[in-house]
Design a protein around this motif. Structure first.
Motif, PDB file in Angstrom:
ATOM      1  N   ILE A  48       0.830  -1.168  -0.088  1.00 46.20           N
ATOM      2  CA  ILE A  48      -0.008  -0.045  -0.103  1.00 46.20           C
ATOM      3  C   ILE A  48       0.782   1.113  -0.029  1.00 46.20           C
ATOM      4  O   ILE A  48       1.768   1.169   0.824  1.00 46.20           O
ATOM      5  N   THR A  50       0.398   5.391   0.740  1.00 46.98           N
ATOM      6  CA  THR A  50      -0.454   6.367   0.952  1.00 46.98           C
ATOM      7  C   THR A  50      -0.089   7.740   0.498  1.00 46.98           C
ATOM      8  O   THR A  50       1.199   7.859   0.301  1.00 46.98           O
ATOM      9  N   ALA A  67       3.976  -1.997  -4.734  1.00 50.30           N
ATOM     10  CA  ALA A  67       2.808  -2.050  -4.328  1.00 50.30           C
ATOM     11  C   ALA A  67       1.598  -1.720  -5.356  1.00 50.30           C
ATOM     12  O   ALA A  67       1.788  -1.120  -6.427  1.00 50.30           O
ATOM     13  N   VAL A 261       0.005   6.102   7.745  1.00 53.92           N
ATOM     14  CA  VAL A 261       0.706   4.763   7.868  1.00 53.92           C
ATOM     15  C   VAL A 261       0.857   4.102   9.086  1.00 53.92           C
ATOM     16  O   VAL A 261       0.968   2.967   9.424  1.00 53.92           O
ATOM     17  N   LEU A 264      -2.885   2.381   9.675  1.00 56.00           N
ATOM     18  CA  LEU A 264      -3.277   1.115   8.994  1.00 56.00           C
ATOM     19  C   LEU A 264      -2.970  -0.118   9.599  1.00 56.00           C
ATOM     20  O   LEU A 264      -4.015  -1.016   9.538  1.00 56.00           O
ATOM     21  N   CYS A 272      -2.046  -7.052   7.566  1.00 57.45           N
ATOM     22  CA  CYS A 272      -1.568  -5.679   6.849  1.00 57.45           C
ATOM     23  C   CYS A 272      -0.583  -5.952   6.174  1.00 57.45           C
ATOM     24  O   CYS A 272       0.459  -6.325   6.484  1.00 57.45           O
ATOM     25  N   ARG A 274       2.558  -4.325   3.528  1.00 59.99           N
ATOM     26  CA  ARG A 274       3.507  -3.591   3.634  1.00 59.99           C
ATOM     27  C   ARG A 274       3.107  -2.101   3.389  1.00 59.99           C
ATOM     28  O   ARG A 274       2.150  -1.739   2.294  1.00 59.99           O
ATOM     29  N   VAL A 275       3.317  -1.015   4.196  1.00 61.34           N
ATOM     30  CA  VAL A 275       2.624   0.218   3.947  1.00 61.34           C
ATOM     31  C   VAL A 275       3.644   1.415   3.692  1.00 61.34           C
ATOM     32  O   VAL A 275       4.603   1.585   4.436  1.00 61.34           O
ATOM     33  N   ASP A 276       3.861   2.180   2.629  1.00 60.27           N
ATOM     34  CA  ASP A 276       4.659   3.217   2.530  1.00 60.27           C
ATOM     35  C   ASP A 276       4.022   4.551   2.113  1.00 60.27           C
ATOM     36  O   ASP A 276       2.897   4.479   1.460  1.00 60.27           O
TER      37      ASP A 276
END
Length: 290
Positions: A48, A50, A67, A261, A264, A272, A274-276
């Motif tokens: 993901i 953002t 992503a 971030v 989430l 969940c 990976r979020v960046d």
């Protein structure tokens, strides 16, 4: 976790009362919808990103990160409804669509739900965008008035308008800002007006609120060169110590998507992806006399 499950998890975590009406968010009319890649909701989410707005560079960075879901706060195609028919022959639109096709992911706009509130560690809730702004400036404990909305602040010690502007520029990583009114004014009471667009009723109410509530500084998104701006200059000339610091809409709201971030993983649990956060960077470039 599937792309569609990520979106559903975010919606379930956020509030469901629209920030502008106080009524339940209507799925049929909400701004929060898939603006690209609706046919890919059933694929596994590989990551993901953002962002405040999915610029060309943000899409390219999402691809580099592997992503396949971009969660943006603002529209993809430069209008609130993300209408494509009115842009069909625009060459930049065609190029951006090709870039999205090459990337092959999904873009989901998260606007109304994040403004409807996120849970905080102390058990309260706050607008996820403006709380992120407060957190970025180190102002979460300075909130006054409607602390859910995070639009009003009482600083613990006065600083000049110029010092406040410098603090904001430094904390938000901006190239600069504009300052209207008294640069030497001592500032403690700060307000973020939602929009100052020249609408007489709204702008007059903001002017009167600034006066009656003793607001020293406005930290603004949109800020046109009449109505409220004119008032700030005249009030400053009367020695009333008023000022306005014009940050810009995307610059002011971007920290909320950076803060996303942090929550989430709480919203989505152990599954969940990976979020960046990918910053857009300062909206403005500043040119000074040589």
């Amino acid at each position: 976790m599937l792309v569609g499950e990520v979106i559903e998890g975010v919606i379930a975590y956020c509030g469901n009362l629209a920030f502008d009406t106080g009524l339940p968010i209507d799925p049929a009319t909400t701004r929060d919808r898939v603006t690209y890649g609706e046919d890919r909701l059933g694929v596994e989410c590989t990551g993901i990103v953002t962002c405040i707005w999915p610029t060309v560079d943000v899409i390219r960075r999402a691809r580099e990160l592997g992503a396949n879901l971009i969660i943006s706060h603002e529209a993809l195609f430069w209008n609130h409804g993300d209408r494509r028919d009115v842009l069909a022959h625009n060459t930049a639109f065609q190029a951006k669509l090709r870039l999205l096709d090459e990337w092959g992911g999904t873009v989901w706009r998260c606007h109304d739900y994040i403004h409807a509130g996120i849970p905080l560690a102390d058990g309260t809730r706050a607008d996820g965008i403006f709380y992120g702004f407060a957190e970025k400036l180190g102002w979460t404990s300075f909130r006054v008035g409607d602390t859910f909305r995070c639009l009003d602040y009482e600083l613990p010690a006065a600083m000049t308008a110029r010092e406040l502007a410098q603090h904001i520029v430094k904390r938000l990583g901006l190239g600069g800002t504009r300052l209207v009114g008294d640069a030497a004014a001592p500032v403690r009471r700060v307000r973020v007006p939602m929009h100052v667009l020249g609408v007489p009723e709204h702008d007059t109410a903001e002017i009167n609120r600034m006066d009656s509530e003793g607001v020293d500084a406005l930290v603004t998104m949109e800020f046109i060169d009449f109505t409220t701006s004119e008032y700030v200059r005249d009030a400053a000339m009367f020695g009333q110590g008023k000022c306005a610091i014009t940050v810009g809409h995307f610059n002011l709201e971007e920290p909320g998507m950076q803060y996303m971030v942090r929550w989430l993983p709480l919203a989505l649990g152990a599954a969940c992806p990976r979020v960046d956060f990918v910053p857009m960077g300062d909206t403005y470039q500043y040119v000074s006399p040589a």
